[in-house]
Design an enzyme around this catalytic site. Sequence first.
Site, PDB file in Angstrom:
ATOM      1  N   ASN A  39       0.900  -1.208  -0.166  1.00  0.00           N
ATOM      2  CA  ASN A  39       0.096   0.013   0.030  1.00  0.00           C
ATOM      3  C   ASN A  39       0.774   1.221  -0.057  1.00  0.00           C
ATOM      4  O   ASN A  39       2.013   1.270   0.524  1.00  0.00           O
ATOM      5  CB  ASN A  39      -0.865   0.170   1.358  1.00  0.00           C
ATOM      6  N   LEU A  91       3.347  -7.604  22.578  1.00  0.00           N
ATOM      7  CA  LEU A  91       2.371  -6.826  23.423  1.00  0.00           C
ATOM      8  C   LEU A  91       2.854  -5.553  23.696  1.00  0.00           C
ATOM      9  O   LEU A  91       2.851  -4.826  24.577  1.00  0.00           O
ATOM     10  CB  LEU A  91       2.700  -7.892  24.771  1.00  0.00           C
ATOM     11  N   GLY A  92       3.222  -4.880  22.472  1.00  0.00           N
ATOM     12  CA  GLY A  92       3.748  -3.299  22.498  1.00  0.00           C
ATOM     13  C   GLY A  92       4.549  -3.374  23.529  1.00  0.00           C
ATOM     14  O   GLY A  92       5.777  -3.889  23.712  1.00  0.00           O
ATOM     15  N   ARG A 117       5.027  -3.646  26.553  1.00  0.00           N
ATOM     16  CA  ARG A 117       5.310  -4.767  27.385  1.00  0.00           C
ATOM     17  C   ARG A 117       6.280  -5.521  27.011  1.00  0.00           C
ATOM     18  O   ARG A 117       7.042  -6.297  27.758  1.00  0.00           O
ATOM     19  CB  ARG A 117       4.043  -5.568  27.829  1.00  0.00           C
ATOM     20  N   ASP A 152       5.159  -5.316  11.814  1.00  0.00           N
ATOM     21  CA  ASP A 152       5.622  -5.893  10.413  1.00  0.00           C
ATOM     22  C   ASP A 152       7.075  -6.355  10.469  1.00  0.00           C
ATOM     23  O   ASP A 152       7.626  -7.236   9.984  1.00  0.00           O
ATOM     24  CB  ASP A 152       5.137  -5.110   9.148  1.00  0.00           C
ATOM     25  N   GLY A 194       7.014   6.499   9.576  1.00  0.00           N
ATOM     26  CA  GLY A 194       6.870   5.994   8.085  1.00  0.00           C
ATOM     27  C   GLY A 194       6.994   4.182   8.340  1.00  0.00           C
ATOM     28  O   GLY A 194       7.307   3.791   9.724  1.00  0.00           O
TER      29      GLY A 194
HETATM   30  O1  RIB Z   1       1.265  -2.354   9.558  1.00  0.00           O
HETATM   31  C1  RIB Z   1       1.207  -0.991   8.956  1.00  0.00           C
HETATM   32  C2  RIB Z   1       0.627  -1.195   7.709  1.00  0.00           C
HETATM   33  O2  RIB Z   1      -0.557  -1.273   7.625  1.00  0.00           O
HETATM   34  C3  RIB Z   1       0.629   0.040   6.899  1.00  0.00           C
HETATM   35  O3  RIB Z   1       2.000   0.102   6.277  1.00  0.00           O
HETATM   36  C4  RIB Z   1      -0.633   0.051   5.948  1.00  0.00           C
HETATM   37  O4  RIB Z   1      -0.309   0.195   4.572  1.00  0.00           O
HETATM   38  C5  RIB Z   1      -1.216  -1.129   6.306  1.00  0.00           C
HETATM   39  O5  RIB Z   1      -1.165  -2.083   5.500  1.00  0.00           O
END
Ligand code: RIB
Length: 310
Positions: A9, A208-209, A211, A239, A274
């Site tokens: 995206n 867990l962020g 934590r 990610d 970002g």
């Molecule tokens: O996990 C973050 C992502 O979630 C962003 O980059 C956005 O594009 C969505 O897919």
Amino acid sequence: MILVAGSANLDFVVRAAHIPAAGETVLGHAFNTYPGGKGANQAVACARTGGAITHMLLAVGQDDHAQPLLDSLNAANVTLNTVLTPDVATGCAFICVADNAENAITVAPGANLTLAPEHLPDLNGFSHLLMQLETPMHTVTAYALAARAQGVKVALNAAPAQALPPEFLAAVDMLIVNEGELAAVVPHPGSLMGNLAQIAVPCVVVTLGPRGCAARLDKHFFTLPAFAVEAVDTTGAGDTFCGVLVAALDQGADITQAMQRASAAAALACTQPGAQSSIPTAQALSKFLATQPGPSDDNITALRAYCGLD
Ligand code: RIB
């Protein structure tokens, strides 16, 4: 060698004092676009931070939003298997990042929804298939079944949160979720470790962020407190965790080593704005790890108690 199959995206990001509530208008400040998408972010993390040979299967439209996504993946050394959809727009995400670094994301999936079972490339030579849920459920299910049949390990980041068909879950070797996503896949919620134990997958990792993170591998439980950083933007941190975790496992790390690398990389990703722009290099990760003290006893105790282990 890792195949990431999933979304790409273009992220349209505005920073604001806080994320607007329903019906509220907030005057933000800086606006930027960044390459994003859970699949593409994870592929960049596998390759750039994890140093893994990484391929990605993705779908984009033939429009101006596609090229920055392909450029970012190419720059990270990800080999692309691209489905071009002339009539469907490239996926976009609309993100508000609050001054406390938290975000709210709305995705217009566009071309990501055209990824179909027949697009799966030959899996010969791949050790891991890493997927998310921004592409159609029947497609990711078909990919998981094909990978399982060919002995390729299937890692699934079940994000965005949704329930998973049992035939899909049965083909998954490793499930990576945050707490919200975990709640969506657990039939009878209880303690965190109880929830991990209920999922019929050999390995489940939950982030867990601030934590930290926890995991169940077969019958064994592991916890790791988070690395402390000054967060400016948490977009893409999950990610980064997924990509680095799978890359480390691909390179022979055990689960605790993989969790440590993934957690440190995710912490670093929170310190930059970002999604893909915030994913650290392998060198930056090594330097960060070399300077970190081990977790404090207090943080270990607090995390184990939170998880329901003590
Ligand atoms: O996990 C973050 C992502 O979630 C962003 O980059 C956005 O594009 C969505 O897919």
